[in-house]
Design a protein around this motif. Sequence first.
Motif, PDB file in Angstrom:
ATOM      1  N   ALA A 129      63.797  63.419  29.706  1.00 58.70           N
ATOM      2  CA  ALA A 129      65.168  63.624  29.169  1.00 58.70           C
ATOM      3  C   ALA A 129      66.143  62.714  29.896  1.00 58.70           C
ATOM      4  N   VAL A 130      65.797  62.104  31.168  1.00 60.77           N
ATOM      5  CA  VAL A 130      66.500  61.093  31.577  1.00 60.77           C
ATOM      6  C   VAL A 130      66.424  59.837  31.143  1.00 60.77           C
ATOM      7  N   LEU A 131      65.225  59.483  30.976  1.00 62.68           N
ATOM      8  CA  LEU A 131      64.640  58.234  30.162  1.00 62.68           C
ATOM      9  C   LEU A 131      65.328  58.087  28.898  1.00 62.68           C
ATOM     10  N   TYR A 132      65.157  59.084  28.069  1.00 55.20           N
ATOM     11  CA  TYR A 132      65.812  58.993  26.788  1.00 55.20           C
ATOM     12  C   TYR A 132      67.403  59.149  26.587  1.00 55.20           C
ATOM     13  N   ALA A 133      68.031  59.915  27.365  1.00 60.78           N
ATOM     14  CA  ALA A 133      69.449  59.805  27.743  1.00 60.78           C
ATOM     15  C   ALA A 133      69.918  58.380  28.205  1.00 60.78           C
ATOM     16  N   ALA A 134      69.219  57.768  28.832  1.00 58.94           N
ATOM     17  CA  ALA A 134      69.510  56.327  29.302  1.00 58.94           C
ATOM     18  C   ALA A 134      69.454  55.462  28.035  1.00 58.94           C
ATOM     19  N   ILE A 135      68.269  55.561  27.454  1.00 53.85           N
ATOM     20  CA  ILE A 135      68.304  54.881  25.955  1.00 53.85           C
ATOM     21  C   ILE A 135      69.294  55.148  24.961  1.00 53.85           C
ATOM     22  N   ALA A 136      69.570  56.358  25.006  1.00 54.89           N
ATOM     23  CA  ALA A 136      70.748  56.847  23.900  1.00 54.89           C
ATOM     24  C   ALA A 136      72.090  56.380  24.543  1.00 54.89           C
ATOM     25  N   VAL A 164      72.568  53.752  26.245  1.00 52.60           N
ATOM     26  CA  VAL A 164      72.624  51.995  25.958  1.00 52.60           C
ATOM     27  C   VAL A 164      72.917  51.891  24.426  1.00 52.60           C
ATOM     28  N   ASN A 165      72.311  52.624  23.494  1.00 54.65           N
ATOM     29  CA  ASN A 165      72.575  52.400  22.083  1.00 54.65           C
ATOM     30  C   ASN A 165      73.975  52.988  21.498  1.00 54.65           C
ATOM     31  N   TRP A 166      74.433  54.020  22.333  1.00 54.03           N
ATOM     32  CA  TRP A 166      75.823  54.428  21.984  1.00 54.03           C
ATOM     33  C   TRP A 166      76.834  53.361  22.429  1.00 54.03           C
ATOM     34  N   LEU A 167      76.547  52.720  23.605  1.00 58.33           N
ATOM     35  CA  LEU A 167      77.413  51.868  23.970  1.00 58.33           C
ATOM     36  C   LEU A 167      77.564  50.582  23.047  1.00 58.33           C
ATOM     37  N   PHE A 168      76.212  50.147  22.577  1.00 54.56           N
ATOM     38  CA  PHE A 168      76.372  48.945  21.344  1.00 54.56           C
ATOM     39  C   PHE A 168      76.918  49.410  20.186  1.00 54.56           C
ATOM     40  N   GLU A 169      76.831  50.732  19.763  1.00 55.43           N
ATOM     41  CA  GLU A 169      77.289  51.106  18.626  1.00 55.43           C
ATOM     42  C   GLU A 169      78.939  51.326  18.701  1.00 55.43           C
ATOM     43  N   PHE A 170      79.451  51.854  19.955  1.00 61.94           N
ATOM     44  CA  PHE A 170      81.020  51.883  19.909  1.00 61.94           C
ATOM     45  C   PHE A 170      81.620  50.550  20.240  1.00 61.94           C
ATOM     46  N   ASN A 171      80.759  49.593  20.473  1.00 60.95           N
ATOM     47  CA  ASN A 171      81.138  48.187  20.833  1.00 60.95           C
ATOM     48  C   ASN A 171      81.859  47.484  19.558  1.00 60.95           C
ATOM     49  N   GLY A 172      81.312  47.543  18.405  1.00 62.32           N
ATOM     50  CA  GLY A 172      81.721  46.925  17.380  1.00 62.32           C
ATOM     51  C   GLY A 172      81.470  47.845  15.888  1.00 62.32           C
ATOM     52  N   ALA A 173      81.102  47.063  15.094  1.00 60.04           N
ATOM     53  CA  ALA A 173      81.073  47.996  13.768  1.00 60.04           C
ATOM     54  C   ALA A 173      79.444  48.725  14.003  1.00 60.04           C
ATOM     55  N   LEU A 174      79.454  49.964  13.412  1.00 60.98           N
ATOM     56  CA  LEU A 174      78.251  50.670  13.373  1.00 60.98           C
ATOM     57  C   LEU A 174      77.148  50.055  12.442  1.00 60.98           C
ATOM     58  N   THR A 175      76.119  50.062  13.304  1.00 54.65           N
ATOM     59  CA  THR A 175      74.827  49.338  12.676  1.00 54.65           C
ATOM     60  C   THR A 175      73.751  50.304  12.200  1.00 54.65           C
ATOM     61  N   ALA A 176      72.834  49.858  11.662  1.00 53.03           N
ATOM     62  CA  ALA A 176      71.641  50.765  11.201  1.00 53.03           C
ATOM     63  C   ALA A 176      70.983  51.673  12.532  1.00 53.03           C
ATOM     64  N   PHE A 177      71.417  51.225  13.553  1.00 51.83           N
ATOM     65  CA  PHE A 177      70.763  52.062  14.604  1.00 51.83           C
ATOM     66  C   PHE A 177      71.381  53.299  14.987  1.00 51.83           C
ATOM     67  N   ILE A 178      72.570  53.684  14.133  1.00 54.67           N
ATOM     68  CA  ILE A 178      72.907  54.874  14.468  1.00 54.67           C
ATOM     69  C   ILE A 178      72.220  55.921  14.286  1.00 54.67           C
ATOM     70  N   LEU A 179      71.206  55.892  13.195  1.00 58.70           N
ATOM     71  CA  LEU A 179      70.231  57.244  13.005  1.00 58.70           C
ATOM     72  C   LEU A 179      69.355  57.282  14.256  1.00 58.70           C
ATOM     73  N   PRO A 180      68.772  56.275  14.488  1.00 58.32           N
ATOM     74  CA  PRO A 180      67.713  56.352  15.931  1.00 58.32           C
ATOM     75  C   PRO A 180      68.625  56.808  17.123  1.00 58.32           C
ATOM     76  N   ILE A 198      71.152  58.740  17.212  1.00 57.28           N
ATOM     77  CA  ILE A 198      71.291  60.353  17.070  1.00 57.28           C
ATOM     78  C   ILE A 198      69.930  60.958  17.256  1.00 57.28           C
ATOM     79  N   THR A 199      68.742  60.486  16.805  1.00 54.92           N
ATOM     80  CA  THR A 199      67.673  61.232  16.985  1.00 54.92           C
ATOM     81  C   THR A 199      67.309  60.920  18.514  1.00 54.92           C
ATOM     82  N   ILE A 200      67.284  60.008  19.274  1.00 52.21           N
ATOM     83  CA  ILE A 200      66.951  59.789  20.581  1.00 52.21           C
ATOM     84  C   ILE A 200      67.949  60.546  21.384  1.00 52.21           C
ATOM     85  N   THR A 201      69.206  60.842  21.042  1.00 58.62           N
ATOM     86  CA  THR A 201      70.041  61.611  21.633  1.00 58.62           C
ATOM     87  C   THR A 201      69.619  63.124  21.552  1.00 58.62           C
TER      88      THR A 201
END
Length: 157
Positions: A93-100, A102-118, A120-123
């Motif tokens: 849970a901690v590992l996947y939350a950390a990965i999530a 990191v990815n949410w930070l990238f998604e909210f940094n700029g335009a949404l990318t194709a990584f929004i779906l993975p 959400i699923t890793i979250t």
Amino acid sequence: MKFDFVKELTSGQCTIYGQWFAIISSILFLIFAPANILGILMLHAAESLQGILDLVFGCGIILLEIPIFLKCVPSSPKFDELIKFFEKNSMRAVLYAAIAVVNWLFEFNGALTAFILPTITITCSAISYGIATFKNEERVTSSLTGTSNLVDLASRV
């Protein structure tokens, strides 16, 4: 041996849900990562960095969630200790939350990318493993991804 996938999904075992969310997100990471890595050619450094990180995350998740792939990778005592460290629901849970995160930070940094779906699923995987931790569930793996079932299936073919 009969795979009863529908029974597993209706069992209420959060560890199975977490495992399948993680597998789906790792597949999506591995699909989308090469395109984002090539983004460096278009001077999108953040997307390229996200692609590289998610390629590593996808490979790591596959090794954690599908035990038969560990048989294909040369191991060392330190590697085995690392895998055992993440056997607990709370650590996953901690590992996947950390990965999530990191990815949410990238998604909210700029335009949404194709990584929004993975992302959400890793979250969802982190949430599922977190719920399993609070319910004190034993770690249960799906019959479709367990080592002994896959070896039995391969021996029948």
